[in-house]
Design a protein around this motif. Structure first.
Motif, PDB file in Angstrom:
ATOM      1  N   ALA A 254       0.823  -1.208   0.000  1.00  0.00           N
ATOM      2  CA  ALA A 254       0.000   0.000   0.000  1.00  0.00           C
ATOM      3  C   ALA A 254       0.858   1.259   0.000  1.00  0.00           C
ATOM      4  CB  ALA A 254      -0.935  -0.026   1.212  1.00  0.00           C
ATOM      5  N   ARG A 255       1.970   1.214   0.712  1.00  0.00           N
ATOM      6  CA  ARG A 255       2.866   2.378   0.744  1.00  0.00           C
ATOM      7  C   ARG A 255       3.436   2.671  -0.640  1.00  0.00           C
ATOM      8  NH1 ARG A 255       6.275   1.671   6.498  1.00  0.00           N
ATOM      9  NH2 ARG A 255       4.977   3.142   7.683  1.00  0.00           N
ATOM     10  N   VAL A 256       3.799   1.653  -1.391  1.00  0.00           N
ATOM     11  CA  VAL A 256       4.280   1.889  -2.755  1.00  0.00           C
ATOM     12  C   VAL A 256       3.208   2.609  -3.558  1.00  0.00           C
ATOM     13  CG1 VAL A 256       5.018   0.810  -4.911  1.00  0.00           C
ATOM     14  CG2 VAL A 256       5.838  -0.098  -2.738  1.00  0.00           C
ATOM     15  N   LYS A 257       1.983   2.152  -3.420  1.00  0.00           N
ATOM     16  CA  LYS A 257       0.903   2.679  -4.256  1.00  0.00           C
ATOM     17  C   LYS A 257       0.496   4.104  -3.896  1.00  0.00           C
ATOM     18  CE  LYS A 257      -0.789  -1.909  -5.424  1.00  0.00           C
ATOM     19  NZ  LYS A 257      -1.850  -2.936  -5.251  1.00  0.00           N
ATOM     20  N   VAL A 258       0.892   4.566  -2.693  1.00  0.00           N
ATOM     21  CA  VAL A 258       0.640   5.970  -2.351  1.00  0.00           C
ATOM     22  C   VAL A 258       1.912   6.803  -2.457  1.00  0.00           C
ATOM     23  CG1 VAL A 258      -1.297   5.374  -0.843  1.00  0.00           C
ATOM     24  CG2 VAL A 258       1.004   5.657   0.141  1.00  0.00           C
ATOM     25  N   GLY A 259       2.981   6.184  -2.940  1.00  0.00           N
ATOM     26  CA  GLY A 259       4.211   6.923  -3.189  1.00  0.00           C
ATOM     27  C   GLY A 259       5.230   6.920  -2.069  1.00  0.00           C
ATOM     28  N   ASP A 260       4.999   6.183  -1.004  1.00  0.00           N
ATOM     29  CA  ASP A 260       5.955   6.122   0.110  1.00  0.00           C
ATOM     30  C   ASP A 260       6.915   4.958  -0.103  1.00  0.00           C
ATOM     31  OD1 ASP A 260       7.355   6.165   2.483  1.00  0.00           O
ATOM     32  OD2 ASP A 260       5.649   5.599   3.758  1.00  0.00           O
ATOM     33  N   LEU A 261       7.873   5.131  -1.004  1.00  0.00           N
ATOM     34  CA  LEU A 261       8.794   4.051  -1.342  1.00  0.00           C
ATOM     35  C   LEU A 261       9.746   3.749  -0.197  1.00  0.00           C
ATOM     36  CD1 LEU A 261       9.685   4.860  -5.077  1.00  0.00           C
ATOM     37  CD2 LEU A 261       7.666   3.746  -4.105  1.00  0.00           C
ATOM     38  N   THR A 262      10.158   4.760   0.520  1.00  0.00           N
ATOM     39  CA  THR A 262      11.076   4.545   1.645  1.00  0.00           C
ATOM     40  C   THR A 262      10.425   3.675   2.718  1.00  0.00           C
ATOM     41  OG1 THR A 262      12.162   6.668   1.241  1.00  0.00           O
ATOM     42  CG2 THR A 262      12.459   5.663   3.420  1.00  0.00           C
ATOM     43  N   GLY A 263       9.174   3.986   3.053  1.00  0.00           N
ATOM     44  CA  GLY A 263       8.462   3.193   4.041  1.00  0.00           C
ATOM     45  C   GLY A 263       8.247   1.768   3.581  1.00  0.00           C
ATOM     46  N   ALA A 264       7.953   1.605   2.290  1.00  0.00           N
ATOM     47  CA  ALA A 264       7.742   0.267   1.744  1.00  0.00           C
ATOM     48  C   ALA A 264       9.020  -0.559   1.821  1.00  0.00           C
ATOM     49  CB  ALA A 264       7.258   0.365   0.300  1.00  0.00           C
ATOM     50  N   ILE A 265      10.147   0.061   1.482  1.00  0.00           N
ATOM     51  CA  ILE A 265      11.434  -0.647   1.527  1.00  0.00           C
ATOM     52  C   ILE A 265      11.758  -1.064   2.947  1.00  0.00           C
ATOM     53  CG2 ILE A 265      13.920  -0.320   1.267  1.00  0.00           C
ATOM     54  CD1 ILE A 265      13.292   1.358  -1.247  1.00  0.00           C
ATOM     55  N   SER A 266      11.454  -0.201   3.922  1.00  0.00           N
ATOM     56  CA  SER A 266      11.701  -0.543   5.324  1.00  0.00           C
ATOM     57  C   SER A 266      10.900  -1.773   5.737  1.00  0.00           C
ATOM     58  CB  SER A 266      11.341   0.644   6.208  1.00  0.00           C
ATOM     59  OG  SER A 266      11.469   0.313   7.575  1.00  0.00           O
ATOM     60  N   ASP A 267       9.626  -1.820   5.342  1.00  0.00           N
ATOM     61  CA  ASP A 267       8.784  -2.972   5.681  1.00  0.00           C
ATOM     62  C   ASP A 267       9.285  -4.247   5.022  1.00  0.00           C
ATOM     63  OD1 ASP A 267       7.079  -1.546   7.334  1.00  0.00           O
ATOM     64  OD2 ASP A 267       5.606  -1.147   5.753  1.00  0.00           O
ATOM     65  N   ILE A 268       9.634  -4.149   3.764  1.00  0.00           N
ATOM     66  CA  ILE A 268      10.038  -5.361   3.052  1.00  0.00           C
ATOM     67  C   ILE A 268      11.393  -5.853   3.526  1.00  0.00           C
ATOM     68  CG2 ILE A 268      11.263  -4.440   1.027  1.00  0.00           C
ATOM     69  CD1 ILE A 268       8.504  -7.121   1.065  1.00  0.00           C
ATOM     70  N   ASN A 269      12.258  -4.938   3.943  1.00  0.00           N
ATOM     71  CA  ASN A 269      13.563  -5.367   4.462  1.00  0.00           C
ATOM     72  C   ASN A 269      13.426  -6.123   5.782  1.00  0.00           C
ATOM     73  OD1 ASN A 269      15.148  -4.499   2.331  1.00  0.00           O
ATOM     74  ND2 ASN A 269      15.575  -2.494   3.247  1.00  0.00           N
ATOM     75  N   LEU A 270      12.425  -5.785   6.573  1.00  0.00           N
ATOM     76  CA  LEU A 270      12.200  -6.545   7.804  1.00  0.00           C
ATOM     77  C   LEU A 270      11.896  -8.004   7.471  1.00  0.00           C
ATOM     78  CD1 LEU A 270      11.787  -6.529  10.919  1.00  0.00           C
ATOM     79  CD2 LEU A 270       9.357  -6.156  10.454  1.00  0.00           C
ATOM     80  N   ILE A 271      11.057  -8.210   6.470  1.00  0.00           N
ATOM     81  CA  ILE A 271      10.729  -9.574   6.043  1.00  0.00           C
ATOM     82  C   ILE A 271      11.964 -10.269   5.492  1.00  0.00           C
ATOM     83  CG2 ILE A 271       9.317 -10.954   4.473  1.00  0.00           C
ATOM     84  CD1 ILE A 271       7.633  -9.599   6.592  1.00  0.00           C
ATOM     85  N   ARG A 272      12.706  -9.581   4.644  1.00  0.00           N
ATOM     86  CA  ARG A 272      13.894 -10.181   4.028  1.00  0.00           C
ATOM     87  C   ARG A 272      14.958 -10.509   5.081  1.00  0.00           C
ATOM     88  NH1 ARG A 272      15.074 -10.125  -1.302  1.00  0.00           N
ATOM     89  NH2 ARG A 272      17.285  -9.940  -0.780  1.00  0.00           N
TER      90      ARG A 272
END
Length: 469
Positions: free
Chosen positions: A368-386
């Protein structure tokens, strides 16, 4: 072939007092986890009788969770969605010779397939029973308002949940809110927009009614945050991304959940990342998933993970190490899901079937963050999973690349959990490209299952049949 009852027959035969009479016989000496089936008495109790006591009303709601755990879409048994959507998509290979499961695996379903019919029938039976509880609570003049609010919130949550899954499988469906037979026998299928709106209404009311904390220590009954977690998923599917972020963030920020870095602990009964789960049938039993997926010798009796799936893990991904297990026999080897480690009973239950967990909320928020333009927040979330999977930070920078990475992480984080892969491929628009490459029987119309023909015969208002059937 076993005859599948249609909705109208179910609605006519499953009277409220017949459902409630069973659970009302479960006395206080038996925990909600340990119900055993007993025959209905000759003189059956009425719904009014059941809702004169917190004990029997709680027993009625507990029976709903037993039905969900042991039958229909959410069961971890071979008849449920985790296995059937896994073999329908590209997660699992079917090793049976069953005339029921082979058409699912080969994408050659017909409208008289027993699984097609049973998932529909059992789901609407569960919805009927939930509606009977809602009506019983509404009519009760004995139960306190706080108690009624809690049970109503739980019932609305379940009603939204089951309709959500039905819509992913069958497309346009009726959203049923009553036990009235005359109304239900004439229902039409509603558009996905209408169904989503009804799901949101139920979940928003559920959030208002449910308590913030759990009323059961084992998280086997949903709280306010479980309803928020499901609503976050629904908003993501609806492309209401800001709303999805809000709901997911509410769950993520709660002190009731603590991120778990040990993959071997994620699916334990007391996992700190579990949002909602099904309690085991007895105090010594573990999960239906463990029984279904784990095998100790080959060839597999039911199913195994697809080789393409196993080969697609990124080098170093500890989910492949910790959440899958390979069984070898001579020159042959097969791999099975190993999220749940136990297939037999133990001195006390160690694993419960996890329905909602924290990792999905991070993945929802990232997308959802990607789709509203918050790429930094999205990367932070996905890095936690990775990072939890033993992988380095993502190298994705553009929005498209980050979305691709999120779908990849969803594939390996949520595999064999209630059809996430199948649904993700559909909503991302990649299903035809992906599945036609690995499944010779795949057709573009296979994105939906057929409505059971028995239902169409009983209620022509459900026509037309889904395309391709």
């Amino acid at each position: 072939m076993k005859k599948i009852m249609n909705i109208s027959t179910v609605m006519k035969q499953l009277k409220v007092f017949r459902f409630i009479a069973f659970v009302a016989l479960v006395l206080s000496s038996t925990s909600c986890d340990d119900f055993v089936e007993v025959p209905l008495p000759n003189s059956q109790l009425t719904g009014t009788t059941v809702f004169e006591s917190e004990l029997t009303a709680n027993a009625a709601m507990a029976q709903i969770y037993i039905q969900l755990r042991d039958g229909g879409i959410l069961t971890g048994l071979p008849t449920g969605g985790s296995l059937n959507f896994g073999i329908y998509a590209d997660e699992l290979r079917d090793y049976t010779t069953s005339s029921i499961s082979q058409p699912i695996y080969n994408n050659s379903l017909t409208d008289d397939n027993a699984t097609v019919g049973s998932l529909w029938r059992l789901s609407y039976s569960q919805i009927y029973n939930v509606n009977s509880i809602i009506e019983g609570l509404n009519n009760s003049t004995v139960l306190t308002d706080p108690f009624k609010n809690q049970l109503r919130g739980e019932a609305l949550f379940v009603r939204a949940l089951v309709h959500f899954y039905l819509m992913q499988i069958y497309g346009n469906i009726p959203y049923i809110k009553t036990t009235n037979y005359e109304i239900n026998r004439q229902l039409h299928r509603q558009s996905t927009t209408e169904v989503y709106d009804a799901i949101v209404d139920d979940l928003e009311e559920s959030i208002e009614l449910l308590s913030e904390t759990y009323v059961s220590a084992d998280k086997a009954r949903p709280n306010k945050l479980a309803a928020r977690a499901l609503l976050a998923r629904v908003f993501l599917y609806m492309d209401r991304n800001s709303d999805a972020i809000t709901q997911a963030s509410n769950v993520i920020s709660s002190s009731q959940y603590v991120w778990e870095t040990d993959l071997n602990k994620v699916f334990l009964r007391n996992s700190t990342t579990t949002i909602w789960q099904f309690a085991s049938a007895t105090a010594v039993r573990n999960t239906n998933e463990g029984i279904t997926f784990i095998f100790v010798s080959g060839p597999p009796p039911i199913c195994a993970l697809q080789n393409e799936f196993m080969n697609a893990f990124e080098v170093g991904d500890q989910r492949k190490v910790k959440w899958t297990k390979t069984v070898t026999s001579g020159a042959n080897s097969w791999s099975h899901p190993f999220k749940y480690k136990l297939r037999t009973s133990t001195s006390s239950s160690q694993e419960y079937s996890v329905v909602l967990r924290l990792a999905e909320q991070y993945l929802i928020r990232a997308e959802a963050r990607v789709k509203v333009g918050d790429l930094t927040g999205a990367i932070s979330d996905i890095n936690l999973i990775r990072n939890t999977a033993g992988l380095p930070n993502t190298t994705a920078i553009s929005a498209n690349d980050i979305l691709t990475e999120i779908q990849k992480q969803r594939r390996f984080e949520l595999f064999t959990e209630y059809g996430h892969r199948f649904f993700d491929l559909k909503r991302s628009g990649t299903i035809n490209t992906v599945l036609s490459a690995v499944k010779p029987g795949w057709n573009s119309t296979d994105i939906l299952w057929p409505v059971p023909q028995s239902e169409l015969n009983a209620n022509p208002n459900l026509l037309p049949q889904n395309a391709g059937y």
